[in-house]
Scaffold this motif. Structure first.
Motif, PDB file in Angstrom:
ATOM      1  N   SER A  16      46.057  40.607  57.014  1.00  0.00           N
ATOM      2  CA  SER A  16      45.462  40.624  55.674  1.00  0.00           C
ATOM      3  C   SER A  16      44.281  41.589  55.681  1.00  0.00           C
ATOM      4  N   VAL A  17      44.380  42.635  54.899  1.00  0.00           N
ATOM      5  CA  VAL A  17      43.376  43.706  54.891  1.00  0.00           C
ATOM      6  C   VAL A  17      42.306  43.412  53.843  1.00  0.00           C
ATOM      7  N   ASP A  18      41.050  43.611  54.219  1.00  0.00           N
ATOM      8  CA  ASP A  18      39.914  43.404  53.322  1.00  0.00           C
ATOM      9  C   ASP A  18      39.955  44.444  52.200  1.00  0.00           C
ATOM     10  N   THR A  19      40.056  43.964  50.939  1.00  0.00           N
ATOM     11  CA  THR A  19      40.281  44.853  49.799  1.00  0.00           C
ATOM     12  C   THR A  19      39.357  44.466  48.641  1.00  0.00           C
ATOM     13  N   PRO A  20      38.757  45.452  47.942  1.00  0.00           N
ATOM     14  CA  PRO A  20      37.952  45.126  46.759  1.00  0.00           C
ATOM     15  C   PRO A  20      38.808  44.475  45.680  1.00  0.00           C
ATOM     16  N   GLU A  21      38.230  43.490  45.000  1.00  0.00           N
ATOM     17  CA  GLU A  21      38.945  42.793  43.918  1.00  0.00           C
ATOM     18  C   GLU A  21      37.964  42.640  42.766  1.00  0.00           C
ATOM     19  N   GLY A  22      38.099  43.495  41.750  1.00  0.00           N
ATOM     20  CA  GLY A  22      37.164  43.441  40.644  1.00  0.00           C
ATOM     21  C   GLY A  22      35.791  43.938  41.071  1.00  0.00           C
ATOM     22  N   ALA A  23      34.763  43.510  40.352  1.00  0.00           N
ATOM     23  CA  ALA A  23      33.394  43.958  40.629  1.00  0.00           C
ATOM     24  C   ALA A  23      32.694  42.949  41.531  1.00  0.00           C
ATOM     25  N   GLY A  24      32.488  43.320  42.795  1.00  0.00           N
ATOM     26  CA  GLY A  24      31.681  42.480  43.678  1.00  0.00           C
ATOM     27  C   GLY A  24      32.432  41.475  44.513  1.00  0.00           C
ATOM     28  N   ALA A  25      33.743  41.386  44.358  1.00  0.00           N
ATOM     29  CA  ALA A  25      34.523  40.453  45.174  1.00  0.00           C
ATOM     30  C   ALA A  25      35.378  41.240  46.166  1.00  0.00           C
ATOM     31  N   ARG A  26      35.566  40.652  47.338  1.00  0.00           N
ATOM     32  CA  ARG A  26      36.466  41.225  48.336  1.00  0.00           C
ATOM     33  C   ARG A  26      37.453  40.151  48.757  1.00  0.00           C
ATOM     34  N   VAL A  27      38.697  40.560  48.938  1.00  0.00           N
ATOM     35  CA  VAL A  27      39.763  39.599  49.201  1.00  0.00           C
ATOM     36  C   VAL A  27      40.643  40.096  50.335  1.00  0.00           C
ATOM     37  N   ARG A  28      40.957  39.190  51.257  1.00  0.00           N
ATOM     38  CA  ARG A  28      42.046  39.428  52.204  1.00  0.00           C
ATOM     39  C   ARG A  28      43.240  38.638  51.683  1.00  0.00           C
ATOM     40  N   ARG A  29      44.193  39.361  51.098  1.00  0.00           N
ATOM     41  CA  ARG A  29      45.354  38.683  50.507  1.00  0.00           C
ATOM     42  C   ARG A  29      46.438  38.527  51.560  1.00  0.00           C
ATOM     43  N   SER A  30      46.870  37.310  51.730  1.00  0.00           N
ATOM     44  CA  SER A  30      47.897  36.970  52.701  1.00  0.00           C
ATOM     45  C   SER A  30      49.223  36.883  51.948  1.00  0.00           C
ATOM     46  N   ILE A  31      49.618  35.697  51.553  1.00  0.00           N
ATOM     47  CA  ILE A  31      50.793  35.541  50.693  1.00  0.00           C
ATOM     48  C   ILE A  31      50.484  36.164  49.329  1.00  0.00           C
ATOM     49  N   LEU A  44      50.540  32.545  46.637  1.00  0.00           N
ATOM     50  CA  LEU A  44      49.393  33.403  46.935  1.00  0.00           C
ATOM     51  C   LEU A  44      48.439  32.671  47.874  1.00  0.00           C
ATOM     52  N   LEU A  45      47.841  33.417  48.799  1.00  0.00           N
ATOM     53  CA  LEU A  45      46.713  32.918  49.577  1.00  0.00           C
ATOM     54  C   LEU A  45      45.694  34.034  49.679  1.00  0.00           C
ATOM     55  N   ASP A  46      44.501  33.811  49.124  1.00  0.00           N
ATOM     56  CA  ASP A  46      43.399  34.765  49.183  1.00  0.00           C
ATOM     57  C   ASP A  46      42.266  34.202  50.022  1.00  0.00           C
TER      58      ASP A  46
END
Length: 300
Positions: A16-31, A44-46
């Motif tokens: 799961s790669v660390d990715t920007p999500e919107g303004a100010g959030a970072r997400v490692r999306r798995s499922i 989904l799993l974030d």
């Protein structure tokens, strides 16, 4: 515990790669990522980290359950049914969106307060209960039961968020089968966790490293490990490869239904999605307050 302890093994491994999500959030999306689409019943799993000024203001859901588990910091929530509260560090909220709800999720920031980090899991609802009334099950950290396979002074602790482990059972009762454990192990510790036959199961590693099966390779942080599901496999053998292994083991009863998803709406065909969009636009069938309700926390 099963008398015949035959372990599942890893059949797919995804980073799961660390990715920007919107303004100010970072997400490692798995499922839910391109590498691991729907893993029935999981959508989904974030693994999220929210900086100050960011959050998830008013938005709708229909057709799934969302499970928010706070690892650090805390997060406030509020919805169109009049429900509100705060999920503290180590606490969980199991929200069944059912036929429809509008809610806001706003992480708490402040001086000397850890930045909010946690996991959000989306679980598909069986078609027969997708249009049920929305409901919540919430557990503060101290209300989540803990299993100690080696005793309280041992090297393993298991937070039983849902399901049962080593004689300890959670009070959470999901719609559809789902077991959710947060397991912490010290180096060299080993355990066997039963998993119902036929259920989908996966591991997401938060910290450290772990091996799966009798002699499997070592897997490290931020990897999702999809487990085999063969006849005769009764659970999974887990061994810590570092002194601070921390991971979630999640299993669920697969659903024999199609997934038709449009953003936060999860149904089983295009017609149901079209009906959902019409319900949302016209404010009916669960979305009566869609155009009149505004949360306090999402509009500060």
């Amino acid at each position: 515990m099963a008398l015949n302890m035959t372990s599942r093994n890893v059949v797919k491994k995804v980073l799961s790669v660390d990715t920007p999500e919107g303004a100010g959030a970072r997400v490692r999306r798995s499922i839910g990522s391109a590498s691991l689409r729907n893993l029935t019943p999981f959508l989904l799993l974030d693994h999220f980290h929210v900086s100050e000024g960011a959050g998830f203001p008013d938005h709708p859901h229909r057709g799934q359950a969302t499970v928010t588990y706070m690892l650090e910091g805390s997060s406030r929530h509020e919805d169109s049914a009049g429900h509100s509260g705060t999920i503290q560090t180590g606490g969980v909220q199991w929200m069944c969106a059912g036929k429809g709800i509008i809610h806001a999720e706003m992480p708490v920031h402040g001086k000397n307060v850890p930045e909010p980090r946690g996991l959000q899991l989306w679980v598909d609802l069986p078609k027969s209960v997708k249009m049920t009334e929305p409901s919540y099950q919430e557990l503060d950290p101290e209300a989540i039961p803990v299993a100690y396979p080696e005793g309280k002074d041992g090297n393993i602790s298991i937070k039983v968020i849902s399901g049962k482990s080593h004689g300890v059972e959670s009070p959470v009762r999901p719609l559809g089968g789902c077991w959710y454990f947060h397991i912490m192990m010290k180096n060299g510790a080993t355990m066997f966790q039963d998993i119902p036959a036929g259920w989908t199961a996966f591991i997401y590693i938060l910290k450290g490293a772990v091996s799966v099966g009798e002699s499997g390779p070592v897997h490290d942080a931020f990897h999702t490990l999809v487990l085999s599901n063969e006849s005769g496999e009764t659970g999974v053998q887990l061994t810590a490869a570092t002194d601070d292994a921390s991971f979630v083991l999640i299993a669920g009863e697969p659903l024999d239904q199609t997934v038709f998803q449009y953003g936060p709406f999860v149904m089983t065909n295009q017609e149901e999605i079209q009906s959902t969009l019409m319900d949302y636009r016209t404010g009916r069938n669960g979305f009566e307050k869609a155009h009149t309700w505004k949360s306090k926390i999402g509009n500060m």
